[in-house]
Write a protein that holds these residues in place. Structure first.
Motif, PDB file in Angstrom:
ATOM      1  N   ALA A  96      22.931  -4.812  34.300  1.00 53.23           N
ATOM      2  CA  ALA A  96      22.294  -4.203  33.135  1.00 53.23           C
ATOM      3  C   ALA A  96      22.895  -4.722  31.830  1.00 53.23           C
ATOM      4  CB  ALA A  96      22.425  -2.685  33.201  1.00 53.23           C
ATOM      5  N   LEU A  97      24.090  -5.305  31.895  1.00 53.31           N
ATOM      6  CA  LEU A  97      24.747  -5.806  30.683  1.00 53.31           C
ATOM      7  C   LEU A  97      24.235  -7.184  30.264  1.00 53.31           C
ATOM      8  CD1 LEU A  97      28.409  -4.744  31.446  1.00 53.31           C
ATOM      9  CD2 LEU A  97      26.726  -3.562  30.035  1.00 53.31           C
ATOM     10  N   ASP A 138      25.604 -12.626  22.545  1.00 60.33           N
ATOM     11  CA  ASP A 138      24.769 -12.129  23.639  1.00 60.33           C
ATOM     12  C   ASP A 138      25.488 -12.385  24.954  1.00 60.33           C
ATOM     13  OD1 ASP A 138      22.467 -11.199  22.263  1.00 60.33           O
ATOM     14  OD2 ASP A 138      21.836 -13.274  21.947  1.00 60.33           O
ATOM     15  N   VAL A 139      25.416 -11.425  25.848  1.00 58.44           N
ATOM     16  CA  VAL A 139      26.009 -11.575  27.169  1.00 58.44           C
ATOM     17  C   VAL A 139      25.041 -12.392  28.013  1.00 58.44           C
ATOM     18  CG1 VAL A 139      26.845 -10.385  29.220  1.00 58.44           C
ATOM     19  CG2 VAL A 139      27.205  -9.375  26.960  1.00 58.44           C
ATOM     20  N   ILE A 140      25.505 -13.543  28.478  1.00 58.18           N
ATOM     21  CA  ILE A 140      24.676 -14.443  29.267  1.00 58.18           C
ATOM     22  C   ILE A 140      24.858 -14.176  30.754  1.00 58.18           C
ATOM     23  CG2 ILE A 140      24.193 -16.866  29.807  1.00 58.18           C
ATOM     24  CD1 ILE A 140      23.508 -16.064  26.919  1.00 58.18           C
ATOM     25  N   GLU A 141      26.089 -13.872  31.154  1.00 55.61           N
ATOM     26  CA  GLU A 141      26.405 -13.705  32.565  1.00 55.61           C
ATOM     27  C   GLU A 141      27.671 -12.871  32.685  1.00 55.61           C
ATOM     28  OE1 GLU A 141      27.544 -16.789  36.192  1.00 55.61           O
ATOM     29  OE2 GLU A 141      26.556 -17.568  34.415  1.00 55.61           O
ATOM     30  N   ALA A 150      32.905 -11.357  30.770  1.00 55.84           N
ATOM     31  CA  ALA A 150      31.567 -11.607  30.250  1.00 55.84           C
ATOM     32  C   ALA A 150      31.508 -13.015  29.684  1.00 55.84           C
ATOM     33  CB  ALA A 150      31.227 -10.594  29.170  1.00 55.84           C
ATOM     34  N   LEU A 151      30.517 -13.774  30.083  1.00 60.08           N
ATOM     35  CA  LEU A 151      30.281 -15.077  29.487  1.00 60.08           C
ATOM     36  C   LEU A 151      29.279 -14.856  28.366  1.00 60.08           C
ATOM     37  CD1 LEU A 151      30.581 -15.930  32.837  1.00 60.08           C
ATOM     38  CD2 LEU A 151      30.883 -17.996  31.519  1.00 60.08           C
TER      39      LEU A 151
END
Length: 143
Positions: free
Chosen positions: A84-85, A128-131, A137-138
């Motif tokens: 969800a992130l 923005d959180v990509i992965e 968090a990437l």
């Protein structure tokens, strides 16, 4: 052998085959065979039995199967957990490089690193959180 027994055997074979395919087609044909077995037990002649089997099969495959497949293939409505992130905005708490950094995502502080290892993202930037990789968090900077 009585005709209704043959229809029951066909229904069982189709039902077992449905267990292995999960297409809902063979199960509906098995149900049509059961319905035909009932008509055979009543003593209807073979041409009428074949007509009942044909009509029940066509009705099942055209009417019932699409409805059943819609219920089987429902998309997941919401993402949960770390999934969800992904795609959420985050606030950079400490400078992010390709190796380390910290972000705040929805009020929680996460370790982070830049998705593009050549980037350096300053404190205070929005990303923005990509992965999510484990507990890291990437992220990628917003433009």
């Amino acid at each position: 052998m009585d005709e209704w027994v043959i229809w029951i055997i066909l229904a069982v074979v189709l039902g077992v085959a449905e267990i292995f395919t999960l297409t809902a087609a063979l199960g509906l044909l098995g149900a049509a065979a059961l319905l035909t077995a009932a008509t055979a037990a009543l003593g209807l002649p073979i041409p009428l039995q074949l007509l009942v089997f044909s009509l029940a099969s066509v009705a099942g495959l055209i009417v019932v199967r699409p409805i059943a497949m819609r219920h089987i293939r429902q998309p997941q409505l919401r993402r949960f957990g770390v999934e969800a992130l992904i795609g959420k905005p985050a606030y950079v708490v400490s400078e992010i490089t390709g190796r380390e950094g910290r972000v705040r995502i929805e009020g929680e502080e996460w370790s982070a690193r830049a998705y593009d290892e050549t980037l350096v993202i300053p404190t205070g930037a929005t990303v923005d959180v990509i992965e999510i990789e484990g507990a890291t968090a990437l992220v990628y900077p917003r433009e």
